[in-house]
Design an enzyme around this catalytic site. Structure first.
Site, mmCIF file in Angstrom:
data_model
loop_
_atom_site.group_PDB
_atom_site.id
_atom_site.type_symbol
_atom_site.label_atom_id
_atom_site.label_comp_id
_atom_site.label_asym_id
_atom_site.label_seq_id
_atom_site.Cartn_x
_atom_site.Cartn_y
_atom_site.Cartn_z
ATOM 1 N N ASP A 134 0.820 -1.213 0.000
ATOM 2 C CA ASP A 134 0.000 0.000 0.000
ATOM 3 C C ASP A 134 0.857 1.267 0.000
ATOM 4 O OD1 ASP A 134 0.940 -0.443 2.615
ATOM 5 O OD2 ASP A 134 -1.026 -0.359 3.564
ATOM 6 N N ASP A 189 6.906 3.907 3.398
ATOM 7 C CA ASP A 189 7.084 4.984 4.367
ATOM 8 C C ASP A 189 8.566 5.032 4.743
ATOM 9 O OD1 ASP A 189 6.161 6.981 6.147
ATOM 10 O OD2 ASP A 189 5.888 5.546 7.761
ATOM 11 N N PHE A 232 -0.329 11.552 7.465
ATOM 12 C CA PHE A 232 -0.884 10.226 7.725
ATOM 13 C C PHE A 232 -2.147 10.045 6.883
ATOM 14 C CE2 PHE A 232 -2.953 6.731 9.873
ATOM 15 C CZ PHE A 232 -1.873 5.875 10.048
ATOM 16 N N ARG A 287 -10.280 1.460 6.180
ATOM 17 C CA ARG A 287 -9.753 0.718 5.033
ATOM 18 C C ARG A 287 -10.739 0.684 3.867
ATOM 19 N NH1 ARG A 287 -5.092 -2.120 6.609
ATOM 20 N NH2 ARG A 287 -5.079 -2.973 8.712
HETATM 21 P P1 IMP Z 1 7.458 1.361 6.602
HETATM 22 O O1 IMP Z 1 8.014 0.067 7.068
HETATM 23 O O2 IMP Z 1 7.777 2.499 7.520
HETATM 24 O O3 IMP Z 1 7.789 1.705 5.160
HETATM 25 O O4 IMP Z 1 5.905 1.286 6.768
HETATM 26 C C1 IMP Z 1 5.122 0.601 5.962
HETATM 27 C C2 IMP Z 1 3.804 0.302 6.633
HETATM 28 O O5 IMP Z 1 3.435 1.286 7.627
HETATM 29 C C3 IMP Z 1 2.736 0.350 5.592
HETATM 30 O O6 IMP Z 1 2.585 -0.887 4.967
HETATM 31 C C4 IMP Z 1 1.524 0.779 6.376
HETATM 32 O O7 IMP Z 1 0.928 -0.350 6.948
HETATM 33 C C5 IMP Z 1 2.062 1.626 7.506
HETATM 34 N N1 IMP Z 1 1.937 3.073 7.192
HETATM 35 C C6 IMP Z 1 2.932 3.937 6.917
HETATM 36 N N2 IMP Z 1 2.454 5.166 6.676
HETATM 37 C C7 IMP Z 1 1.115 5.072 6.790
HETATM 38 C C8 IMP Z 1 0.030 6.021 6.641
HETATM 39 O O8 IMP Z 1 0.187 7.208 6.336
HETATM 40 N N3 IMP Z 1 -1.231 5.526 6.848
HETATM 41 C C9 IMP Z 1 -1.477 4.238 7.170
HETATM 42 N N4 IMP Z 1 -0.502 3.323 7.315
HETATM 43 C C10 IMP Z 1 0.783 3.732 7.127
HETATM 44 MG MG MG Z 2 0.789 -2.175 5.500
#
Ligand code: IMP
Ligand code: MG
Length: 195
Positions: free
Chosen positions: A115, A118, A167, A180
């Site tokens: 999705d 981040d 966010f 969702r």
């Molecule tokens: P990362 O490991 O920091 O890249 O985070 C990835 C996961 O964090 C994603 O698959 C989402 O589940 C969650 N995430 C990161 N940013 C957001 C956001 O803005 N809204 C909702 N979920 C997020």
């Molecule tokens: Mg996720």
């Protein structure tokens, strides 16, 4: 602090009361148009290959469902579930495998479908474990990319939209498992700041 539960409205009208507010960032139509383009790019890169889409539960479910329907030719899918843990649940860097794939990916052309990218820590972990299983090709498609937040050098091969450091919820993305089901992507604001 308990957060008041309320139904998010579908037409971007202000929510009359309560503690959370959402504002549309990407409309459903805009998302669908971009997904059609992404599907074409993916098929162009692998014109004759069966593709295995690996969806990262649960956030990528809606994106995968729409993307899969736009890719021509042979497409199968499988799912994997991970969670981050530690003090800051979103960026601790410690990732746990909650559900593995059903089948082997050895020799297959795999597109990981996520999705949002981040910090990149989740994807880094996933790519590491999937690469060990010797796929023929391993690529990544993400709907959203929060470029500013990146803590690792991981990149996606197919990116729907680069978005600001906000966010977001909807179209598969949640806040405490809610939102969702929204058809579009919205910025969530909580009183007193986010997260
Ligand atoms: P990362 O490991 O920091 O890249 O985070 C990835 C996961 O964090 C994603 O698959 C989402 O589940 C969650 N995430 C990161 N940013 C957001 C956001 O803005 N809204 C909702 N979920 C997020
Ligand atoms: Mg996720």
């Amino acid at each position: 602090m308990a957060i008041k539960t309320q139904r998010a409205n579908r037409n971007n009208a202000p929510i009359p009361s309560g503690t959370e507010r959402v504002k549309v960032l990407l409309t459903h139509a805009k998302i669908q148009k971009r997904i059609r383009e992404m599907a074409k790019l993916i098929r162009k890169d692998f014109p004759n290959e069966p593709l295995l889409l690996v969806g990262v539960l649960k956030g990528a479910v809606l994106f995968l469902a729409d993307l899969a329907r736009q890719i021509t030719g042979e497409v199968t899918f499988d799912f994997i579930a991970v969670s981050s843990y530690g003090k800051d649940s979103r960026s601790s860097g410690q990732v746990k495998l909650n559900k593995d794939l059903d089948s082997s990916i050895e020799g297959k052309t795999v597109i990981v479908v996520e999705d949002i990218l981040d910090t990149g820590l989740t994807l880094r972990y996933l790519l590491r474990i999937l690469q060990q299983r010797k796929p023929k090709n391993l690529r990544v498609a993400v709907l959203l990319d929060k470029v500013e937040r990146r803590l690792t050098d991981v990149t996606a091969d197919y990116v729907g939209f680069a978005i600001p450091n906000e966010f977001v919820v909807g179209y598969g993305l949640d806040y405490a498992e809610r939102y969702r089901n929204l058809p579009d992507v919205r910025i969530l604001s909580l009183p007193g700041g986010n997260h």
